[in-house]
Design a protein around this motif. Structure first.
Motif, PDB file in Angstrom:
ATOM      1  N   LEU A   1       0.723  -1.201   0.064  1.00 43.24           N
ATOM      2  CA  LEU A   1       0.045   0.046  -0.172  1.00 43.24           C
ATOM      3  C   LEU A   1       1.028   1.116  -0.239  1.00 43.24           C
ATOM      4  O   LEU A   1       0.619   2.359  -0.710  1.00 43.24           O
TER       5      LEU A   1
ATOM      6  N   GLY B   1       1.309   4.155  -3.111  1.00 39.69           N
ATOM      7  CA  GLY B   1       1.185   5.451  -2.962  1.00 39.69           C
ATOM      8  C   GLY B   1      -0.362   5.806  -2.496  1.00 39.69           C
ATOM      9  O   GLY B   1      -0.820   6.901  -2.908  1.00 39.69           O
ATOM     10  N   VAL B   2      -0.990   4.617  -1.975  1.00 41.68           N
ATOM     11  CA  VAL B   2      -2.302   4.941  -1.409  1.00 41.68           C
ATOM     12  C   VAL B   2      -2.397   5.881  -0.307  1.00 41.68           C
ATOM     13  O   VAL B   2      -3.404   6.518  -0.170  1.00 41.68           O
ATOM     14  N   PHE B   3      -1.491   5.663   0.500  1.00 44.39           N
ATOM     15  CA  PHE B   3      -1.610   6.942   1.848  1.00 44.39           C
ATOM     16  C   PHE B   3      -0.903   8.269   1.270  1.00 44.39           C
ATOM     17  O   PHE B   3      -0.228   8.163   0.433  1.00 44.39           O
ATOM     18  N   GLN B   4      -1.346   9.118   1.967  1.00 44.95           N
ATOM     19  CA  GLN B   4      -0.856  10.561   1.668  1.00 44.95           C
ATOM     20  C   GLN B   4       0.603  10.578   2.653  1.00 44.95           C
ATOM     21  O   GLN B   4       0.566  10.058   3.558  1.00 44.95           O
TER      22      GLN B   4
ATOM     23  N   GLU C   1       0.748  11.616   6.131  1.00 43.44           N
ATOM     24  CA  GLU C   1       0.078  10.494   7.034  1.00 43.44           C
ATOM     25  C   GLU C   1       0.842  10.205   7.939  1.00 43.44           C
ATOM     26  O   GLU C   1       1.841   9.325   7.418  1.00 43.44           O
TER      27      GLU C   1
END
Lengths: 185, 195
Positions: free
Chosen positions: B22, B26-29, B32
């Motif tokens: 994940l 690059g699913v997370f900012q 974050e």
């Protein structure tokens, strides 16, 4: 806990983290694991679907355990819901405002009364029923109410519990009557 | 405090391999601040000035106490187990940064969490997780009471969130000194850690 947006949830599916068989639904940003499907649960889903299909008739359709969109962080899959129109109206996007949502609850009773009721109320779902398999009753939730002095979260102001011998009339099908006994496995 | 058996909060778990994928996708900012704790994605508490100051002071004190041959990491990922990749505020691992260029370290000799609002989570939840992984020396720098809580000797306990807890817990106030298990020749005044 980290909350997911609906856009991210769809990316998880696109990348194969979740597939259609995963017993997961997005509710208020949480990837909730759904109640295991016992035989009684399944039977109740079929009974409810048949009863509401009859009660609503033409101009409506019934979907079971399929996604609806409530908001940017909720894409739940209610056991049964009644949607206006025909399935072809929703080829490009999931339905957003069912006229009736029904959840069948056994181990998931707290979830159905708590987090789910809050999410449905916030989305102004006018008619939300819980088929409570533990007590063999139908819990009818109406009048979505916002948080205020009386309540910490969104919820329903009018909650009525009906026994097997009662009859219920859906808000959006005022001339129909459904026997609660017909919904119970 | 969340419990695993509570149906209300049973959420989809992620493995560490999925978590790292994940991140790669690059699913997370980038901004974050999340950690994988027992398969759940937890959001770290926002850092106030005292919290960050405590991390810096603790890292400096531990660098001086451990000396060469050890790497003191701040808020870096630890490959703890198949469903956990926490980022403890401070962790001491053997070797040098280059030793972990390909994989995160998995067994810090000393792990420190600085706690304000996260005190209960750090004590019970992370404490149980770290005990299950066999981390020998776990400190909670408690900024609310201005004390250092020292946890050691992991023991099995079926009532703990992850089935383990620390058998010994000691509370040291600002006037006390603490000796890390893996640096027995050193002695650190607790006041040197507190902001």
């Amino acid at each position: 806990m980290r909350r997911w947006t609906r856009h991210e949830y769809e990316r998880l599916m696109d990348h194969g983290f979740l597939d259609e068989d995963d017993p997961v639904e997005l509710l208020d940003g949480l990837l909730l694991v759904k109640e295991p499907q016992h035989r009684r649960h399944r039977t109740a889903v079929l009974l409810v679907a048949r009863a509401v299909e009859r009660a609503f008739g033409e101009g409506w359709f019934v979907q079971t355990q399929s996604p609806i969109i409530l908001d940017d962080r909720s894409e739940p899959e209610p056991d049964v819901c009644v949607v206006r129109g025909s399935p072809r109206d929703y080829v490009d996007a999931h339905p957003m405002r069912p006229a009736l949502i029904v959840e069948i609850a056994q181990t998931g009773l707290r979830l159905a009364r708590g987090r789910k009721a809050a999410a449905y109320a916030r989305a102004r779902i006018a008619d939300y029923w819980i088929v409570n398999l533990i007590d063999r009753v139908l819990e009818v939730h109406r009048e979505p109410a916002r948080p205020g002095p009386a309540r910490r979260h969104w919820g329903y102001a009018a909650i009525e519990t009906l026994g097997a011998d009662a009859t219920i009339t859906p808000l959006a099908a005022p001339s129909a009557g459904i026997r609660v006994a017909d919904l119970l496995p | 405090m969340r419990t695993m058996a509570d149906y209300e909060t049973r959420t989809r778990r992620f493995t560490r391999a999925e978590y790292e994928r994940l991140i790669d996708l690059g699913v997370f900012q980038p901004s974050e601040d999340i950690e994988l704790i027992g398969g759940e994605l937890m959001v770290a508490e926002p850092q106030g000035a005292p919290h960050y100051t405590a991390i810096r002071k603790t890292a400096r004190a531990l660098e001086a106490a451990f000396g060469p041959g050890w790497d003191v990491r701040t808020q870096g990922p630890i490959g703890l187990d198949d469903e956990s990749e926490p980022e403890p505020d401070v962790a001491v691992v053997p070797g040098a940064p280059d030793d972990y260029a390909r994989a995160h370290p998995s067994r810090p000799v000393l792990t420190v969490e600085v706690a304000e609002s996260s005190l209960a989570l750090d004590r019970q939840h992370k404490g149980s997780l770290y005990a299950r992984a066999g981390l020998p020396d776990y400190w909670v720098l408690n900024l609310i009471d201005r004390v250092l809580e020292v946890y050691r000797e992991p023991v099995a306990d079926s009532t703990a969130p992850f089935g383990w807890r620390y058998g010994r817990g000691e509370v040291l106030d600002a006037s006390a000194r603490v000796v890390p298990l893996a640096a027995p020749g050193s002695s650190i005044p607790v006041s040197q850690l507190l902001p």
